[in-house]
Structure formats: structure tokens, C-alpha cells
Write a protein that holds these residues in place. Structure first.
Motif, PDB file in Angstrom:
ATOM      1  N   LYS A   1       4.153  66.107  37.451  1.00  0.00           N
ATOM      2  CA  LYS A   1       3.955  67.053  36.302  1.00  0.00           C
ATOM      3  C   LYS A   1       5.091  67.918  36.475  1.00  0.00           C
ATOM      4  CE  LYS A   1       0.838  70.105  34.193  1.00  0.00           C
ATOM      5  NZ  LYS A   1      -0.451  70.709  33.922  1.00  0.00           N
ATOM      6  N   GLY A   2       5.282  68.319  37.491  1.00  0.00           N
ATOM      7  CA  GLY A   2       6.350  69.446  37.350  1.00  0.00           C
ATOM      8  C   GLY A   2       7.831  68.843  37.107  1.00  0.00           C
TER       9      GLY A   2
ATOM     10  N   MET B   1       7.998  68.568  33.401  1.00  0.00           N
ATOM     11  CA  MET B   1       8.236  69.859  32.901  1.00  0.00           C
ATOM     12  C   MET B   1       9.511  70.270  33.043  1.00  0.00           C
ATOM     13  SD  MET B   1       4.411  71.554  33.888  1.00  0.00           S
ATOM     14  CE  MET B   1       4.851  73.133  33.127  1.00  0.00           C
ATOM     15  N   ARG B   2      10.162  69.807  34.235  1.00  0.00           N
ATOM     16  CA  ARG B   2      11.471  70.211  34.488  1.00  0.00           C
ATOM     17  C   ARG B   2      12.787  69.602  33.540  1.00  0.00           C
ATOM     18  NH1 ARG B   2      13.346  67.904  39.864  1.00  0.00           N
ATOM     19  NH2 ARG B   2      13.354  66.042  38.401  1.00  0.00           N
TER      20      ARG B   2
ATOM     21  N   CYS C   1       9.501  61.751  26.737  1.00  0.00           N
ATOM     22  CA  CYS C   1       9.212  61.575  28.164  1.00  0.00           C
ATOM     23  C   CYS C   1      10.178  60.553  28.739  1.00  0.00           C
ATOM     24  CB  CYS C   1       7.816  61.572  28.425  1.00  0.00           C
ATOM     25  SG  CYS C   1       6.895  63.226  28.165  1.00  0.00           S
TER      26      CYS C   1
ATOM     27  N   ILE D   1       9.005  69.210  26.630  1.00  0.00           N
ATOM     28  CA  ILE D   1       7.711  69.730  27.207  1.00  0.00           C
ATOM     29  C   ILE D   1       8.087  71.307  27.434  1.00  0.00           C
ATOM     30  CG2 ILE D   1       6.543  69.827  29.329  1.00  0.00           C
ATOM     31  CD1 ILE D   1       6.815  66.875  29.255  1.00  0.00           C
ATOM     32  N   ILE D   2       9.108  71.442  27.826  1.00  0.00           N
ATOM     33  CA  ILE D   2       9.766  72.947  28.093  1.00  0.00           C
ATOM     34  C   ILE D   2       9.642  73.987  26.777  1.00  0.00           C
ATOM     35  CG2 ILE D   2      11.501  74.408  28.619  1.00  0.00           C
ATOM     36  CD1 ILE D   2      12.930  71.972  30.108  1.00  0.00           C
TER      37      ILE D   2
ATOM     38  N   GLU E   1       2.788  67.815  25.213  1.00  0.00           N
ATOM     39  CA  GLU E   1       1.973  68.404  26.212  1.00  0.00           C
ATOM     40  C   GLU E   1       1.710  67.021  26.925  1.00  0.00           C
ATOM     41  OE1 GLU E   1      -1.532  69.898  24.159  1.00  0.00           O
ATOM     42  OE2 GLU E   1      -0.413  70.921  22.569  1.00  0.00           O
ATOM     43  N   ILE E   2       1.333  67.537  28.398  1.00  0.00           N
ATOM     44  CA  ILE E   2       0.725  66.612  29.302  1.00  0.00           C
ATOM     45  C   ILE E   2      -0.804  66.858  29.309  1.00  0.00           C
ATOM     46  CG2 ILE E   2       0.785  65.879  31.689  1.00  0.00           C
ATOM     47  CD1 ILE E   2       3.881  67.196  31.974  1.00  0.00           C
TER      48      ILE E   2
END
Length: 220
Positions: A83-84, A87-88, A128, A93-94, A99-100
């Protein structure tokens, strides 16, 4: 998630990683522990091997005070690591455009991640995966070639379950809302793909969706 370097590996296979912890008072280099075969679970994926000074991206799973100061425990198996990384690496997503919704993972082998966008003009899967699969491949490489299925989340459980069983084709999904179970029909030639090796694909799909899934073969 945090980036560190392997400092040393002890005789029990535990890996000690130098990481930098930053807060309002500045930053500090500390030694984090990447445990192996410890209760309740190992934080090292099967078949991963480490060497001195190797760079590792890890998930901080625990920070606790001890007699010798603060101990940081890191993980390479936690779903939060995947997940991280998304998000990175995924700007959508940022920016909050994607959304996850859920992640299920068997570390070192396969991950399924469900994503959604409230903006109908945005393709959450495409964002993604990235152009030519570049974004998801970069994350897979960091996870030592772990397979990653990016699934489109849906509030319709039948659609969501069908998507979660990717890469298998699904013919029909019958859901029982009360039991939160689903009967899924797939083409006979794709039955083994839908179930996966040792049941992995259907197991991860069930964990991702939160539904019990029963798969059978049918005619197209």
C-alpha cells in the motif's frame, strides 16, 4: 514505509537495518529489526535473501521502548508495504483521485489490490498499472518479482468478486447477501486459473472482498 540499508545479519537469520527516523526535533539514524520466524509471523518473505549494505524498503510494523532505547521492528511481509509503495509511486493516489480500498497478500508470491476513483474520467487500474505497466512493475521489482493484480473495486459485490478473480474469466456470480457467500461459474478451461496454484487465487480474492467464494465450471 521507510528506506534503509542492511547493517548485519545474525546467526538466527534476523536482519538489522539502519533507517533514518525523522520528527519535529530532527532526524536520527536507528537500527531496526527485520525478524525471521518469530511469533506471530516472520517479517521476511520466503526465498528473500539479504546482504550487507543492501538497500531495503520496509514497513514499520512496531515501535516500542526498551531498556536499551527505542526498538523499531520492520516488515517485508505486511500488506501495508505494498500500500505504501503505491501511495508513494502513483500521483493519482497522492492527489486523492484514486483510493486503495483493500489489499490481500501472500508475501513473496502474489498480491491483489482493489482500487477505486470517484471521478468517472479516471481509470484507477490504469493509473496504478502505469504506461506499459511501468508503475506496477517497479513495485513488483522491489518486492523481488512478486505478482501484483490490480483490481477495480465496485460496490456491486458480483462485479467486485468477478474482478477479484482476475486473471480468470468469470461467466456468472450468484451472491447470498445473508451468508456473504458467492457461487462463481467460470469456463471449464479456466477453472484451474480461477482457483490458482494450491488455491491461492481464490483464497486471495476471498480475503480481498471479504466474501466466501465457491467456484465451479460451466459452459460459455
Amino acid at each position: 514505509i521507510i528506506l534503509g540499508r542492511v547493517k548485519h545479519i545474525d546467526d538466527d537469520g534476523r536482519v538489522f537495518v539502519e533507517v533514518t527516523i525523522a520528527d519535529d526535533n530532527g532526524s536520527e539514524v536507528v537500527e531496526a529489526l527485520l525478524p525471521l520466524n518469530e511469533i506471530p509471523k516472520s517479517e521476511q518473505p520466503p526465498k528473500e535473501h539479504y546482504g550487507p549494505r543492501q538497500r531495503l524498503t520496509c514497513y514499520v510494523s512496531e515501535v516500542k521502548a526498551g531498556n536499551r532505547g527505542t526498538q523499531v521492528v520492520v516488515s517485508r511481509t505486511h500488506p501495508g508495504l505494498v500500500k505504501g509503495m503505491f501511495m508513494r509511486d502513483v500521483p493519482e493516489i497522492i492527489d486523492g483521485l484514486v483510493e486503495i480500498k483493500s489489499i490481500s497478500r501472500e508475501a513473496g508470491s502474489r498480491t491483489k489490490i482493489a482500487v477505486f476513483s470517484p471521478d468517472k474520467d479516471i481509470d484507477p487500474q490504469g493509473a496504478c498499472i502505469g504506461k506499459n505497466g511501468l508503475r506496477v512493475q517497479q513495485i513488483s521489482d522491489e518486492l523481488r518479482d512478486e505478482k501484483i493484480d490490480v483490481v477495480k473495486w465496485s460496490e456491486d459485490p458480483a462485479e467486485y468478486i468477478a474482478a477479484a478473480l482476475s486473471p480468470s474469466k468469470v461467466l456468472s456470480v450468484e451472491v447470498d447477501e445473508e451468508e456473504k457467500s458467492a457461487k462463481v461459474t467460470v469456463p471449464e478451461y479456466q477453472l484451474s486459473l480461477a482457483i490458482g496454484k494450491s488455491g491461492q487465487n481464490v483464497r486471495l480474492a476471498a480475503k480481498l472482498t471479504g466474501w466466501k467464494i465457491d467456484i465451479s465450471a460451466g459452459e460459455e
